[in-house]
Structures are given as structure tokens and as C-alpha cells.
Design an enzyme around this catalytic site. Structure first.
Site, PDB file in Angstrom:
ATOM      1  N   GLY A   1     -17.988   7.593  -3.341  1.00 47.65           N
ATOM      2  CA  GLY A   1     -16.937   7.747  -4.348  1.00 47.65           C
ATOM      3  C   GLY A   1     -17.036   6.602  -5.328  1.00 47.65           C
ATOM      4  O   GLY A   1     -18.129   6.132  -5.658  1.00 47.65           O
ATOM      5  N   ASN A   2     -15.887   6.116  -5.771  1.00 49.42           N
ATOM      6  CA  ASN A   2     -15.892   5.026  -6.762  1.00 49.42           C
ATOM      7  C   ASN A   2     -16.693   3.826  -6.263  1.00 49.42           C
ATOM      8  O   ASN A   2     -17.625   3.357  -6.916  1.00 49.42           O
ATOM      9  CB  ASN A   2     -14.444   4.626  -7.087  1.00 49.42           C
ATOM     10  CG  ASN A   2     -14.378   3.375  -7.942  1.00 49.42           C
ATOM     11  OD1 ASN A   2     -14.586   2.264  -7.465  1.00 49.42           O
ATOM     12  ND2 ASN A   2     -14.129   3.540  -9.226  1.00 49.42           N
ATOM     13  N   ALA A   3     -16.345   3.331  -5.073  1.00 48.81           N
ATOM     14  CA  ALA A   3     -16.994   2.121  -4.562  1.00 48.81           C
ATOM     15  C   ALA A   3     -18.478   2.371  -4.265  1.00 48.81           C
ATOM     16  O   ALA A   3     -19.348   1.580  -4.671  1.00 48.81           O
ATOM     17  CB  ALA A   3     -16.260   1.639  -3.307  1.00 48.81           C
ATOM     18  N   GLY A   4     -18.781   3.450  -3.573  1.00 45.25           N
ATOM     19  CA  GLY A   4     -20.153   3.715  -3.134  1.00 45.25           C
ATOM     20  C   GLY A   4     -21.115   4.000  -4.272  1.00 45.25           C
ATOM     21  O   GLY A   4     -22.247   3.485  -4.290  1.00 45.25           O
TER      22      GLY A   4
ATOM     23  N   GLY B   1     -20.288   6.765   2.117  1.00 44.05           N
ATOM     24  CA  GLY B   1     -19.171   6.997   1.193  1.00 44.05           C
ATOM     25  C   GLY B   1     -19.706   6.929  -0.215  1.00 44.05           C
ATOM     26  O   GLY B   1     -20.302   5.917  -0.610  1.00 44.05           O
TER      27      GLY B   1
ATOM     28  N   LYS C   1       0.855  -1.196   0.000  1.00 46.66           N
ATOM     29  CA  LYS C   1       0.000   0.000   0.000  1.00 46.66           C
ATOM     30  C   LYS C   1       0.880   1.231   0.000  1.00 46.66           C
ATOM     31  O   LYS C   1       2.024   1.191   0.474  1.00 46.66           O
ATOM     32  CB  LYS C   1      -0.895   0.019   1.244  1.00 46.66           C
ATOM     33  CG  LYS C   1      -2.176   0.796   1.042  1.00 46.66           C
ATOM     34  CD  LYS C   1      -3.148  -0.010   0.197  1.00 46.66           C
ATOM     35  CE  LYS C   1      -4.463   0.647  -0.002  1.00 46.66           C
ATOM     36  NZ  LYS C   1      -5.420  -0.277  -0.654  1.00 46.66           N
TER      37      LYS C   1
HETATM   38  P1  NAD Z   1     -13.114   7.643  -3.417  1.00 51.45           P
HETATM   39  O1  NAD Z   1     -12.007   8.600  -3.198  1.00 51.45           O
HETATM   40  O2  NAD Z   1     -13.599   7.443  -4.804  1.00 51.45           O
HETATM   41  O3  NAD Z   1     -14.372   8.066  -2.528  1.00 51.45           O
HETATM   42  C1  NAD Z   1     -14.322   8.184  -1.153  1.00 51.45           C
HETATM   43  C2  NAD Z   1     -15.702   8.624  -0.720  1.00 51.45           C
HETATM   44  O4  NAD Z   1     -15.758   8.604   0.696  1.00 51.45           O
HETATM   45  C3  NAD Z   1     -16.078  10.030  -1.163  1.00 51.45           C
HETATM   46  O5  NAD Z   1     -17.438  10.077  -1.532  1.00 51.45           O
HETATM   47  C4  NAD Z   1     -15.901  10.842   0.105  1.00 51.45           C
HETATM   48  O6  NAD Z   1     -16.733  11.993   0.130  1.00 51.45           O
HETATM   49  C5  NAD Z   1     -16.308   9.835   1.129  1.00 51.45           C
HETATM   50  N1  NAD Z   1     -15.790  10.158   2.433  1.00 51.45           N
HETATM   51  C6  NAD Z   1     -14.556  10.603   2.769  1.00 51.45           C
HETATM   52  N2  NAD Z   1     -14.490  10.855   4.059  1.00 51.45           N
HETATM   53  C7  NAD Z   1     -15.707  10.534   4.550  1.00 51.45           C
HETATM   54  C8  NAD Z   1     -16.265  10.597   5.813  1.00 51.45           C
HETATM   55  N3  NAD Z   1     -15.538  11.050   6.847  1.00 51.45           N
HETATM   56  N4  NAD Z   1     -17.556  10.182   5.947  1.00 51.45           N
HETATM   57  C9  NAD Z   1     -18.286   9.730   4.891  1.00 51.45           C
HETATM   58  N5  NAD Z   1     -17.793   9.672   3.675  1.00 51.45           N
HETATM   59  C10 NAD Z   1     -16.531  10.076   3.523  1.00 51.45           C
HETATM   60  O7  NAD Z   1     -12.659   6.277  -2.743  1.00 51.45           O
HETATM   61  P2  NAD Z   1     -13.085   4.807  -3.118  1.00 51.45           P
HETATM   62  O8  NAD Z   1     -12.116   4.296  -4.112  1.00 51.45           O
HETATM   63  O9  NAD Z   1     -14.535   4.745  -3.389  1.00 51.45           O
HETATM   64  O10 NAD Z   1     -12.744   4.064  -1.738  1.00 51.45           O
HETATM   65  C11 NAD Z   1     -13.686   3.999  -0.683  1.00 51.45           C
HETATM   66  C12 NAD Z   1     -13.302   2.860   0.241  1.00 51.45           C
HETATM   67  O11 NAD Z   1     -13.245   1.655  -0.520  1.00 51.45           O
HETATM   68  C13 NAD Z   1     -11.914   2.990   0.890  1.00 51.45           C
HETATM   69  O12 NAD Z   1     -11.940   2.412   2.177  1.00 51.45           O
HETATM   70  C14 NAD Z   1     -11.028   2.184  -0.031  1.00 51.45           C
HETATM   71  O13 NAD Z   1      -9.862   1.751   0.635  1.00 51.45           O
HETATM   72  C15 NAD Z   1     -11.983   1.065  -0.372  1.00 51.45           C
HETATM   73  N6  NAD Z   1     -11.610   0.349  -1.598  1.00 51.45           N
HETATM   74  C16 NAD Z   1     -11.668   0.947  -2.820  1.00 51.45           C
HETATM   75  C17 NAD Z   1     -11.292   0.229  -3.942  1.00 51.45           C
HETATM   76  C18 NAD Z   1     -11.372   0.813  -5.323  1.00 51.45           C
HETATM   77  O14 NAD Z   1     -11.077   0.082  -6.288  1.00 51.45           O
HETATM   78  N7  NAD Z   1     -11.802   2.039  -5.488  1.00 51.45           N
HETATM   79  C19 NAD Z   1     -10.863  -1.097  -3.829  1.00 51.45           C
HETATM   80  C20 NAD Z   1     -10.838  -1.684  -2.568  1.00 51.45           C
HETATM   81  C21 NAD Z   1     -11.216  -0.947  -1.456  1.00 51.45           C
END
Ligand code: NAD
Length: 420
Positions: A224-227, A222, A110
Site C-alpha cells: 500500500g502506501n508504505a510498501g 504489504g 488512534k
Molecule cells: P495501505 O492501506 O495503503 O496498504 C496496506 C497494504 O497491506 C495493502 O497493500 C494491502 O493489500 C496489504 N495487506 C493487507 N492485509 C494484508 C495481509 N493480510 N497480508 C499482506 N498484505 C496485506 O496501508 P499503509 O498506509 O501502507 O499502512 C501499512 C502499515 O504501515 C500499517 O501497519 C500502518 O499502520 C503502517 N503505517 C503507515 C503509515 C502511513 O503514513 N501510511 C504511517 C505509519 C505506519
């Protein structure tokens, strides 16, 4: 959610405790257990960046390679204001278990930079990305360690990083990083892969639990990408109605359901889901406790704790975020009959398609989206059932089941290589 004054649990201590618990259940060899409690190697870097206003700002970052017994390490790079070395260590450990539970031939790593990307211009982000690769590049490469996007890092950032690395080598090496734009060796199907993998797990969970998720409700913390993709695909694949979503600015709730396209349009226009017409505001804390069928933590670690776990009403939790649940909360939820699909299984779709991206880069031969999704589905389905079955066999929760599957595979590689 996060009250900044509240002390968050140390994620690396949690990762070590989870491993300790699994080691006890599986009677892991003590030397291998101690070996697997620590990262193999860490690089801490200091990065000077000339900002748009002419000043030079100093940033700090990390790259941690946790374990490479099963293959080159792999893991995302996060840009976050609250990044800590222990968060990166924990995430590197979880990447090791994630690649192993999916049975892909990679280890775990990481990276992270302490910065506030929202307060930086594209030019500043590009300089920071390139500065990071100039320092960390010496330990990266297709055969060594392959990063990817994570919190607040994007395909564009991956493209800058790939370019900097290729310039350092003197030739293009697209496969040194994944999650790239399609025009630069990205894979079809990478964008929604993390959420898609989680949704495939939910589909299998409904089968083994004998329930039907169609018409059920989900809340997503959340966005972002995942949500966002969990919102879209939860509806498309499972017929789930998303009633609440939140981002760092707050959340929204409408028991009649939230339309994916419209919420996305609102977020694009205003920068947040907050203020979406027709929805009630809900805090990032409250969203976890709504009476829904499925809860999807998709933001940061340490959100579900012993304090709020007793009030969680969801029947299933699909952990798209890494490390959202503390061990104390895990025990409470398991006792209350909540079925948790643990993070390093649930969110493994991203790294699986990243692995497909590496394979495609190595062969310079690219698959269509349908082939990527079919192969992802197969990998997720097999991994889900191996975890579910192991948990049943040992009469333990799914997280420990996932640990036992993953740690056995890494331990076998360590033993066969003669390391311990
Ligand atoms: P991202 O940067 O696309 O989005 C993050 C989201 O979380 C944003 O909507 C942001 O506003 C929100 N956020 C940030 N702080 C917050 C808070 N205090 N309360 C509520 N929401 C909050 O990130 P992502 O890629 O969607 O990743 C989200 C989670 O999924 C992380 O824990 C990441 O490690 C995990 N993850 C992502 C991937 C991937 O491929 N994108 C893969 C495995 C795990």
C-alpha cells in the site's frame, strides 16, 4: 500470511509488555510506569449508515487518546474488517512513543472503524467518514487531537472528514486532520513520507553498521502506501533491488528484481501484485523468510512471531508496519544478529510530515517539497542516532533503545506537569 484461524497476539498486551521491559531497564518511577500503561481516554461510537441498496448498516468505531502530556494527541484512523479496541489502544500507545522519539510536540492517539472498505462504494465510505466525525468530532481539534490516514484510509477520506468537522464548527479548520489532498491544505511530501523516513533510517543503519546496501536485496510485505514507496525509494536512494512484494491477495518473487513502475501498473490494472508476469508466486508467510538483505514488513501487526523468527534470514528489518514483531520474536532476531529498525522510529516519517502539515496549516504558509524532505531527513537522522546510541549504551536492542528515549521524554513531561 494470515491464516484467519490462527490466533493473533493481542497487540495491546504486547505494547504494555514492551513498556514494562523498558520501565525495568530505566528504573522508571512506579506511578509514572502504571500511568503510562493505560490510555487517558477512549470514545466508542456506533454509526448508522444508509447503504446504496437502501438498507441501514450499523458500524462500530473508536477514538483513543493515549497520552497528551507533550502536546495535542495525533494518530491515524484505520478502516479494517478485523479492527479491535485493543489494536487501537496499542497503536495509540505506539503513537505516543513515536512522537516522543521524534521529539515533536505531540502526544499519541488512534482511531478505527470496523468495516470492509473494499466492499463499500465511494458514497458509502463518504457517509461512514462523516458519521464518524459527527460522533468523534467533539474530542478532535487542532489543540486537542489531530487524526491522519492509516490502513485503508486515504486523502479523499481526510478531505470528507475535514469538511464535516468544518461544517460542524461553522468555519474551515484544515489543521484538524492531516494527510489531506494538496488542494485542501495538504503538505508536499506527505505521500511518500513514511517510507522515505524508513529509507533514511536504513541509510543511517548502513553507516553505523559499516555495510553498503547498494545492490542488496529487499522483500516487502504489504503493498500500500508504505510498501509501494519503500520499493520506489529503496531503489532510488539506496540502490536496493526489490525481489519480492506482496499484498492481501498474495505475493510475487523474482530474484532478478521487480520493476517498480511495471508492478504498480499491474496492481492498478488487476487490483493486486499477484500474477505479475515473469515472477513466481510467494505466500505472505514465505515472503518473510526469503534470503534478502532487507525485510520490510509494511502490512499488519503480529506477523513476525517466535514461530517464524528463527527462519528469518534478512540482515536488517525496517518495520514500516506498526507492531509487526512480537517480543518473543524480537529476542530471537536480536540473538541471531538481525538489526531491527523498530516501528515507531522506522515509520515515523508519516507523522513527522503530518506535524509539518499542521504547522503549515496554522501559519497558512506552505513549504516546497525539497524543504519538507530536508527537514524530515534531519529529524529522522537525529532520532535514528539517539536510538542507536541509547541501545549501545544500555547494551539492549533498538526497540528497547527507542522506548527508553521516548518514555524518558513523556515521563519528564508527566512529572513536570505534576501528574505523578
Ligand atoms: P495501505 O492501506 O495503503 O496498504 C496496506 C497494504 O497491506 C495493502 O497493500 C494491502 O493489500 C496489504 N495487506 C493487507 N492485509 C494484508 C495481509 N493480510 N497480508 C499482506 N498484505 C496485506 O496501508 P499503509 O498506509 O501502507 O499502512 C501499512 C502499515 O504501515 C500499517 O501497519 C500502518 O499502520 C503502517 N503505517 C503507515 C503509515 C502511513 O503514513 N501510511 C504511517 C505509519 C505506519
Amino acid at each position: 500470511m494470515s491464516d484467519p484461524k490462527q490466533v493473533r497476539p493481542n497487540p495491546f498486551e504486547i505494547a504494555q509488555r514492551q513498556l514494562d521491559d523498558a520501565a525495568a531497564i530505566m528504573k522508571l518511577d512506579p506511578a509514572i510506569h502504571e500511568f503510562l500503561r493505560w490510555p487517558l481516554r477512549e470514545l466508542h461510537v456506533t454509526l448508522p449508515v444508509k447503504m446504496d441498496d437502501g438498507t441501514t448498516k450499523i458500524f462500530h468505531g473508536f477514538r483513543i487518546q493515549y497520552n497528551d502530556a507533550r502536546g495535542p494527541t495525533k494518530g491515524g484512523i484505520r478502516f479494517h474488517i478485523a479492527e479491535t479496541v485493543d489494536t487501537v489502544r496499542a497503536l495509540a500507545a505506539w503513537m505516543t512513543w513515536k512522537c516522543a522519539v521524534m521529539d515533536i510536540p505531540l502526544g499519541g492517539a488512534k482511531g478505527g472503524i470496523i468495516c470492509n472498505p473494499k466492499a463499500m462504494s465511494p458514497a458509502e465510505l463518504e457517509k461512514l467518514s462523516r458519521a464518524y466525525i459527527r460522533q468523534v468530532g467533539r474530542m478532535l481539534g487542532l489543540e486537542k487531537d489531530v487524526p491522519a490516514p492509516d490502513v485503508y484510509t486515504t486523502p479523499q477520506i481526510m478531505a470528507w472528514m475535514m469538511d464535516e468537522y468544518s461544517m460542524m464548527q461553522g468555519y474551515n479548520e484544515f489543521g484538524m486532520i492531516t494527510g489531506k489532498p494538496l488542494a485542501l491544505g495538504g503538505s508536499q511530501g506527505r505521500g511518500d513520507a513514511t517510507a522515505r523516513g524508513g529509507v533514511y533510517c536504513l541509510r543511517e543503519a548502513q553507516n553505523v553498521l559499516g555495510i553498503n546496501l547498494k545492490g542488496g536485496t529487499q522483500a516487502i510485505q504489504g503493498y500500500g502506501n508504505a510498501g509501494t514507496y519503500a520499493h520506489k525509494l529503496g531503489g532510488e536512494i539506496l540502490g536496493l533491488k526489490t525481489v519480492a512484494v506482496s499484498d492481501s491477495k498474495g505475493g510475487i518473487y523474482n530474484p532478478d528484481g521487480l520493476d517498480y513502475e511495471k508492478v504498480m501498473e499491474h496492481k492498478k490494472k488487476t487490483g493486486s501484485v499477484v500474477g505479475f508476469p515473469g515472477a513466481k508466486p510467494v505466500s505472505n508467510k514465505e515472503i518473510l523468510e526469503l534470503d534478502v538483505t532487507v525485510l520490510v514488513p509494511a502490512a499488519l501487526d503480529g506477523e513476525i512471531t517466535a514461530e517464524n523468527a528463527p527462519r528469518i534470514k534478512a540482515k536488517l528489518i525496517a518495520e514500516l508496519a506498526n507492531g509487526p514483531t512480537t517480543p518473543e520474536a524480537d529476542a530471537i532476531l536480536h540473538k541471531n544478529g538481525c538489526y531491527i529498525i523498530p516501528d515507531f522510529l522506522c515509520n515515523a516519517g508519516g507523522v513527522t510530515v503530518s506535524y509539518f502539515e499542521m504547522v503549515q496549516n496554522a501559519y497558512d504558509y506552505y513549504w516546497d517539497e525539497e524543504r519538507v524532505q530536508r527537514r524530515l531527513d534531519k529529524k529522522m537522522t537525529i532520532a535514528f542516532h539517539s536510538v542507536h546510541e541509547t541501545a549501545r549504551q544500555y547494551k539492549i536492542n533498538n526497540r528497547m533503545g527507542a522506548y527508553i528515549v521516548a518514555v524518558s521524554r513523556v515521563a519528564e513531561a508527566v512529572r513536570l506537569r505534576g501528574w505523578a
